[in-house]
Design an enzyme around this catalytic site. Structure first.
Site, PDB file in Angstrom:
ATOM      1  N   ASP A 299       0.827  -1.212   0.000  1.00 59.19           N
ATOM      2  CA  ASP A 299       0.000   0.000   0.000  1.00 59.19           C
ATOM      3  C   ASP A 299       0.860   1.260   0.000  1.00 59.19           C
ATOM      4  OD1 ASP A 299      -2.203  -1.591   0.000  1.00 59.19           O
ATOM      5  OD2 ASP A 299      -2.800  -1.181   2.073  1.00 59.19           O
TER       6      ASP A 299
ATOM      7  N   ASP B  21      -5.553   0.149  -5.431  1.00 57.55           N
ATOM      8  CA  ASP B  21      -4.753   0.213  -6.646  1.00 57.55           C
ATOM      9  C   ASP B  21      -5.581   0.743  -7.814  1.00 57.55           C
ATOM     10  OD1 ASP B  21      -2.197  -0.420  -7.993  1.00 57.55           O
ATOM     11  OD2 ASP B  21      -3.421  -1.836  -9.105  1.00 57.55           O
TER      12      ASP B  21
ATOM     13  N   ASP C 109      -5.138   4.385  -9.666  1.00 56.32           N
ATOM     14  CA  ASP C 109      -4.848   4.392 -11.103  1.00 56.32           C
ATOM     15  C   ASP C 109      -5.652   5.485 -11.796  1.00 56.32           C
ATOM     16  OD1 ASP C 109      -3.050   2.343 -10.997  1.00 56.32           O
ATOM     17  OD2 ASP C 109      -4.418   0.803 -11.765  1.00 56.32           O
TER      18      ASP C 109
END
Length: 223
Positions: A29, A87, A91
């Site tokens: 993370d 994630d 993004d």
């Protein structure tokens, strides 16, 4: 294509680095957050000033965090829903910063409203393309389609073109035209990809509904 081949190659290359970070006690993370912060800083500090070469260098250094964090999670056996969510969400933030930085350039010192609009379309269409797949999968559909221009292609085309265009400041003549061409390619490719996904989801939804209607539950037959 890039997701299938390039991702596998760079995953192998970055595996030792991921193992090194694990030994140093760094969490996946943390890599995700730092990588996104680096991409956002590179895009929003350099691109609006027309520093495309150095901005792309900084972004490229940090964009590989998207591969490193997943590699670390697999090595640790800690793949989780939270990690996948973080994630995927970051993004979208990184993509928005890249195209947002380019749009700020064209809206300001770049002085080109048309290319500003094209860049904003790349930003918005990229977000919608990602949403269609996520939403389709959320309602139980496989979304079995490889789009023409997915996230990897959007980033590679845009970053490579921006980096080379930045060489104009080092005296390379005419090369700055690469970025506008790339943005048009990404815009058109994103639109095609969006249509591909919408058509696929519509077909899969119709097939799922038809299958439900012909099933024993759908026809009211006893189980």
């Amino acid at each position: 294509m890039l997701n299938k081949y390039a991702r596998a190659f760079f995953t192998r290359v970055l595996t030792p680095f991921a193992a090194f970070l694990i030994r140093r006690g760094v969490s996946p993370d943390t890599v995700t957050l730092l990588g996104t912060a680096g991409v956002v800083a590179g895009a929003l500090v350099f691109y609006p000033r027309g520093e495309f070469f150095w901005g792309t260098v900084v972004i490229t250094l940090f964009v590989f965090s998207d591969l490193v964090d997943g590699n670390m999670a697999r090595q640790l056996g800690r793949s989780s829903r939270w990690g996948a969510f973080l994630d995927s969400t970051l993004d979208r933030v990184a993509d928005g910063a890249v195209f947002g930085g380019l749009a700020l350039w064209y809206a300001g010192r770049g002085d080109d409203n048309m290319l500003c609009a094209v860049t904003l379309f790349c930003l918005a269409s990229g977000q919608v393309v990602s949403y269609t797949k996520a939403r389709g999968e959320a309602i139980g559909l496989p979304v079995a389609v490889n789009g023409l221009v997915e996230r990897a292609e959007r980033l590679v085309i845009s970053l490579v073109a921006a980096g080379f265009s930045g060489l104009h400041k080092f005296g390379v003549p005419g090369i700055q035209v690469l970025l506008p061409i790339a943005l048009w390619i990404v815009a058109v490719g994103s639109l095609v990809t969006l249509v591909q996904r919408v058509v696929t989801i519509r077909r899969e939804a119709a097939e799922a509904e038809a299958a439900a209607e012909t099933s024993p539950q759908g026809t009211g037959a006893a189980s």
